[in-house]
Design a protein around this motif. Structure first.
Motif, PDB file in Angstrom:
ATOM      1  N   GLU A 178     -24.021  -8.419 -21.841  1.00  0.00           N
ATOM      2  CA  GLU A 178     -23.757  -7.920 -20.486  1.00  0.00           C
ATOM      3  C   GLU A 178     -22.760  -8.819 -19.763  1.00  0.00           C
ATOM      4  OE1 GLU A 178     -27.489  -7.557 -18.463  1.00  0.00           O
ATOM      5  OE2 GLU A 178     -28.197  -5.960 -19.806  1.00  0.00           O
ATOM      6  N   GLY A 179     -22.908 -10.124 -19.919  1.00  0.00           N
ATOM      7  CA  GLY A 179     -21.982 -11.069 -19.295  1.00  0.00           C
ATOM      8  C   GLY A 179     -20.569 -10.916 -19.842  1.00  0.00           C
ATOM      9  N   TYR A 180     -20.493 -10.687 -21.147  1.00  0.00           N
ATOM     10  CA  TYR A 180     -19.179 -10.478 -21.764  1.00  0.00           C
ATOM     11  C   TYR A 180     -18.505  -9.238 -21.185  1.00  0.00           C
ATOM     12  CZ  TYR A 180     -15.599  -9.391 -25.189  1.00  0.00           C
ATOM     13  OH  TYR A 180     -14.410  -9.083 -25.791  1.00  0.00           O
ATOM     14  N   GLN A 181     -19.239  -8.146 -21.091  1.00  0.00           N
ATOM     15  CA  GLN A 181     -18.682  -6.893 -20.562  1.00  0.00           C
ATOM     16  C   GLN A 181     -18.227  -7.060 -19.108  1.00  0.00           C
ATOM     17  OE1 GLN A 181     -17.891  -4.239 -22.230  1.00  0.00           O
ATOM     18  NE2 GLN A 181     -18.736  -5.101 -24.110  1.00  0.00           N
ATOM     19  N   GLN A 182     -19.041  -7.721 -18.295  1.00  0.00           N
ATOM     20  CA  GLN A 182     -18.681  -7.937 -16.895  1.00  0.00           C
ATOM     21  C   GLN A 182     -17.448  -8.848 -16.793  1.00  0.00           C
ATOM     22  OE1 GLN A 182     -22.228  -9.512 -15.142  1.00  0.00           O
ATOM     23  NE2 GLN A 182     -23.218  -7.500 -14.962  1.00  0.00           N
ATOM     24  N   GLY A 183     -17.422  -9.897 -17.576  1.00  0.00           N
ATOM     25  CA  GLY A 183     -16.283 -10.818 -17.567  1.00  0.00           C
ATOM     26  C   GLY A 183     -15.004 -10.152 -18.046  1.00  0.00           C
ATOM     27  N   TYR A 184     -15.129  -9.315 -19.059  1.00  0.00           N
ATOM     28  CA  TYR A 184     -13.968  -8.603 -19.584  1.00  0.00           C
ATOM     29  C   TYR A 184     -13.397  -7.652 -18.541  1.00  0.00           C
ATOM     30  CZ  TYR A 184     -10.994  -5.996 -22.789  1.00  0.00           C
ATOM     31  OH  TYR A 184      -9.914  -5.415 -23.394  1.00  0.00           O
ATOM     32  N   ALA A 185     -14.273  -6.906 -17.871  1.00  0.00           N
ATOM     33  CA  ALA A 185     -13.836  -5.965 -16.836  1.00  0.00           C
ATOM     34  C   ALA A 185     -13.166  -6.708 -15.680  1.00  0.00           C
ATOM     35  CB  ALA A 185     -15.009  -5.139 -16.330  1.00  0.00           C
ATOM     36  N   GLU A 186     -13.771  -7.806 -15.226  1.00  0.00           N
ATOM     37  CA  GLU A 186     -13.199  -8.584 -14.126  1.00  0.00           C
ATOM     38  C   GLU A 186     -11.870  -9.216 -14.535  1.00  0.00           C
ATOM     39  OE1 GLU A 186     -12.786 -10.291 -10.389  1.00  0.00           O
ATOM     40  OE2 GLU A 186     -14.209  -8.764 -11.048  1.00  0.00           O
ATOM     41  N   GLY A 187     -11.795  -9.751 -15.742  1.00  0.00           N
ATOM     42  CA  GLY A 187     -10.551 -10.354 -16.233  1.00  0.00           C
ATOM     43  C   GLY A 187      -9.442  -9.332 -16.369  1.00  0.00           C
ATOM     44  N   SER A 188      -9.762  -8.146 -16.810  1.00  0.00           N
ATOM     45  CA  SER A 188      -8.754  -7.085 -16.917  1.00  0.00           C
ATOM     46  C   SER A 188      -8.212  -6.726 -15.544  1.00  0.00           C
ATOM     47  CB  SER A 188      -9.343  -5.840 -17.573  1.00  0.00           C
ATOM     48  OG  SER A 188      -9.689  -6.113 -18.900  1.00  0.00           O
TER      49      SER A 188
END
Length: 140
Positions: free
Chosen positions: A24-34
């Motif tokens: 979940e943290g990876y998905q949230q971080g990926y979305a925010e980074g994008s």
């Protein structure tokens, strides 16, 4: 038997919590980074485009000014300078301002810079074009 199944599910949830939170943290971080990357890329592209536009505008203004100054003189020396200025102006007019995906953008920009340096040499003008807080100057 039902109690053993409930305990196993409860322990499985505890054991798998780290993996679930990691995902979940990876998905949230990926979305925010994008999202941040797109915004930063847009700002950087706008800044770089403005710098290139300023540089090209400077070259065009320089060439048009000298073209007007030299039109009154008709000797062979000045005709050569006028032809070089005309060539620079044509190169600038053909420059693809509205196509950032043009694959030879940097190559064409380098050709314009080279032609500008050639024209400055022919006119015996030292040029020093700077963008940003430094001042732009021409020394005669």
């Amino acid at each position: 038997m039902a109690t053993a199944t409930v305990r196993r599910d409860m322990f499985e949830e505890i054991v798998m919590a780290e993996e679930r939170f990691h995902g979940e943290g990876y998905q949230q971080g990926y979305a925010e980074g994008s999202h941040v990357g797109v915004a930063e890329g847009r700002r950087y592209g706008s800044l770089l485009g403005a710098k290139i536009g300023s540089e090209i505008g400077f070259y065009l203004g320089f060439a048009l000014t000298w073209q007007c100054l030299l039109q009154k003189c008709t000797d062979e020396k000045n005709n050569k300078k006028i032809r070089a200025l005309d060539s620079l102006i044509r190169m600038i007019q053909k420059f693809p301002y509205e196509d950032p995906t043009y694959d030879k953008l940097q190559e064409d920009l380098e050709k314009i810079r080279g032609k500008f340096k050639q024209v400055c040499s022919m006119l015996n003008v030292q040029s020093d074009f700077r963008i940003g807080t430094e001042s732009s100057s021409l020394t005669f």
